[in-house]
Write a protein that holds these residues in place. Structure first.
Motif, PDB file in Angstrom:
ATOM      1  N   GLY A  13       0.791  -1.216   0.000  1.00 14.21           N
ATOM      2  CA  GLY A  13       0.000   0.000   0.000  1.00 14.21           C
ATOM      3  C   GLY A  13       0.824   1.268   0.000  1.00 14.21           C
ATOM      4  O   GLY A  13       2.041   1.252   0.229  1.00 14.21           O
ATOM      5  N   LEU A 105      -2.803   1.387  -8.070  1.00 13.08           N
ATOM      6  CA  LEU A 105      -3.468   0.095  -7.871  1.00 13.08           C
ATOM      7  C   LEU A 105      -2.742  -1.013  -8.635  1.00 13.08           C
ATOM      8  O   LEU A 105      -2.621  -2.146  -8.146  1.00 13.08           O
ATOM      9  N   THR A 109      -0.850  -4.062  -6.496  1.00 19.81           N
ATOM     10  CA  THR A 109      -1.287  -5.428  -6.783  1.00 19.81           C
ATOM     11  C   THR A 109      -0.073  -6.312  -7.041  1.00 19.81           C
ATOM     12  O   THR A 109       0.026  -7.428  -6.508  1.00 19.81           O
ATOM     13  N   ALA A 112       1.756  -6.827  -3.687  1.00 18.81           N
ATOM     14  CA  ALA A 112       1.065  -7.714  -2.747  1.00 18.81           C
ATOM     15  C   ALA A 112       1.229  -9.174  -3.145  1.00 18.81           C
ATOM     16  O   ALA A 112       1.429 -10.052  -2.293  1.00 18.81           O
ATOM     17  N   VAL A 130     -10.867  -9.715  -8.676  1.00 14.17           N
ATOM     18  CA  VAL A 130     -10.367  -8.390  -8.300  1.00 14.17           C
ATOM     19  C   VAL A 130     -11.534  -7.574  -7.771  1.00 14.17           C
ATOM     20  O   VAL A 130     -12.556  -7.407  -8.454  1.00 14.17           O
ATOM     21  N   VAL A 132     -12.307  -3.901  -5.830  1.00 15.52           N
ATOM     22  CA  VAL A 132     -11.724  -2.609  -5.458  1.00 15.52           C
ATOM     23  C   VAL A 132     -12.789  -1.749  -4.785  1.00 15.52           C
ATOM     24  O   VAL A 132     -13.815  -1.428  -5.385  1.00 15.52           O
ATOM     25  N   ILE A 174      -6.752  -3.802 -13.708  1.00 16.41           N
ATOM     26  CA  ILE A 174      -5.897  -4.780 -13.010  1.00 16.41           C
ATOM     27  C   ILE A 174      -6.045  -6.156 -13.647  1.00 16.41           C
ATOM     28  O   ILE A 174      -5.064  -6.851 -13.930  1.00 16.41           O
ATOM     29  N   VAL A 214      -7.688 -10.494  -5.238  1.00 19.24           N
ATOM     30  CA  VAL A 214      -7.000  -9.227  -5.017  1.00 19.24           C
ATOM     31  C   VAL A 214      -8.047  -8.259  -4.489  1.00 19.24           C
ATOM     32  O   VAL A 214      -9.023  -7.955  -5.174  1.00 19.24           O
ATOM     33  N   CYS A 216      -8.662  -4.503  -2.939  1.00 17.56           N
ATOM     34  CA  CYS A 216      -8.035  -3.185  -2.810  1.00 17.56           C
ATOM     35  C   CYS A 216      -9.013  -2.172  -2.224  1.00 17.56           C
ATOM     36  O   CYS A 216     -10.230  -2.322  -2.348  1.00 17.56           O
ATOM     37  N   THR A 218      -9.129   2.235  -2.089  1.00 16.88           N
ATOM     38  CA  THR A 218      -8.402   3.426  -2.517  1.00 16.88           C
ATOM     39  C   THR A 218      -9.218   4.680  -2.264  1.00 16.88           C
ATOM     40  O   THR A 218     -10.436   4.699  -2.444  1.00 16.88           O
ATOM     41  N   CYS A 259      -4.374   0.706  -1.101  1.00 15.73           N
ATOM     42  CA  CYS A 259      -3.823  -0.490  -0.450  1.00 15.73           C
ATOM     43  C   CYS A 259      -4.443  -1.771  -1.019  1.00 15.73           C
ATOM     44  O   CYS A 259      -5.487  -1.742  -1.661  1.00 15.73           O
ATOM     45  N   CYS A 260      -3.768  -2.868  -0.769  1.00 15.26           N
ATOM     46  CA  CYS A 260      -4.166  -4.141  -1.365  1.00 15.26           C
ATOM     47  C   CYS A 260      -3.782  -5.302  -0.449  1.00 15.26           C
ATOM     48  O   CYS A 260      -2.715  -5.283   0.181  1.00 15.26           O
TER      49      CYS A 260
END
Length: 354
Positions: A13, A105, A109, A112, A130, A132, A174, A214, A216, A218, A259-260
């Protein structure tokens, strides 16, 4: 414990004054104030001539504050302009228009997944989802001034800027770059967007729809008027001070983060930060106090269901990471819910640190 438990195996992150999770941890342990009052987002005193002392409003009384101005104090990600487009195989022409959050992002990714001990190339074509979490504010950008008067003749520029900046594509980009085949979506539930994204990812992991996830969250702030109206409404503190659990509470102070976390099943994980036992969400429904006032009863119900479904003893909890918005409405309702769910109901006799 089961080999099919969902675990957090990687994380990364960008945070205020912290380019990595390790830097964030160090700043927290060192007691570093990561809230700054500089002009890296917009000029200080953009709406008035109010005087600031290094970004901190100097007031004798709270009522002395001129609410037409913006207090510049917030937690800001300091380095958001650098990006290696060739590393991710993206067109330079489009990258110039992409929202800094979208660029970061892609970076976190990668970090992470690598933090989990995996080469991201190994996951190409995999059933990796994914999710987000992001808050979208209406009408913050509009068309750029240089193309608005003659939009037809600037159609290509308008297309690039529109598609590159649309938050809808945060997750899709992503999945495209890393060739993930699982679900790909953004989730917008305001403050809870990141955890709502986690819940959706957990559901798909449990149902066997995906092998990895994944997840995330943001939030970055580039539009001054958003902070202005939130300070005027006391959603955000016009003093730039988060007076959590205090009678002087007048809102929270924004803190940026991109962050992820990478989720896997235990038997596939090469490292384990934590096991995710339960993740749920609900909403208050209709209530006489209005849509925006929080409900302690709904929060308590969700907490109880969350630990009951996985047979976790609430008395075994030794620490609670609370939301605590620093508002007169939010803090009392949340504390009431925590007390009822984790103290009163199970008969706790020892303090529960927040």
């Amino acid at each position: 414990m089961s080999l099919n438990d969902v675990v957090i195996s990687g994380m990364s992150g960008r945070f205020p004054l912290s380019d990595t999770t390790d830097e964030l941890a160090k700043n927290l342990f060192d007691g570093t104030d990561m809230i700054t009052g500089d002009d890296t987002r917009w000029p200080i005193g953009i709406y008035s001539t109010m005087k600031y002392n290094q970004g901190l409003v100097v007031l004798s009384k709270l009522n002395d504050l001129n609410l037409n101005d913006i207090c510049p104090r917030m937690g800001k990600i300091m380095d958001c302009n650098r990006f290696d487009s060739s590393f991710f195989g993206l067109m330079e022409q489009m990258v110039d228009e992409i929202d800094p959050q979208a660029r970061m992002l892609l970076e976190i990714t990668y970090e992470a997944i690598a933090d989990a001990g995996i080469n991201p190339q190994e996951l190409r074509g995999s059933q990796t989802g994914v999710y987000v979490g992001v808050s979208i504010y209406a009408m913050t950008d509009g068309y750029p001034e240089d193309i608005q008067p003659d939009l037809r003749s600037s159609l290509q520029s308008a297309m690039l800027q529109t598609t590159a900046n649309t938050k809808t594509f945060y997750a899709s980009r992503i999945s495209y770059v890393y060739d993930f085949k699982g679900p790909s979506m953004i989730v917008d539930t305001a403050c809870s967007a990141g955890l709502s994204a986690m819940t959706l990812a957990m559901n798909d992991m449990r149902l066997g729809h995906i092998d990895n996830a994944v997840v995330c969250g943001t939030h970055m702030l580039f539009e001054p008027f958003i902070y202005q109206f939130q300070q005027e409404l006391n959603i955000c503190s016009p003093r730039g001070v988060a007076a959590v659990l205090d009678r002087e509470a007048d809102g929270f102070v924004k803190g940026e983060s991109v962050c992820c976390v990478f989720l896997q099943r235990r038997h596939n994980a090469r490292r384990i930060y934590a096991t995710v036992l339960s993740s749920r969400m609900n909403i208050d429904g209709n209530k006489t106090v209005g849509m925006y006032f929080p409900s302690a009863e709904a929060q308590e119900e969700l907490m109880v269901k969350s630990y009951s479904e996985v047979n976790v003893d609430p008395l075994a909890l030794t620490y609670f990471e609370a939301h605590c918005t620093g508002t007169k409405a939010g803090d009392p309702q949340e504390l009431k819910a925590i007390y009822n769910a984790y103290c009163k109901r199970p008969g706790r006799t020892e303090p529960l640190p927040l």
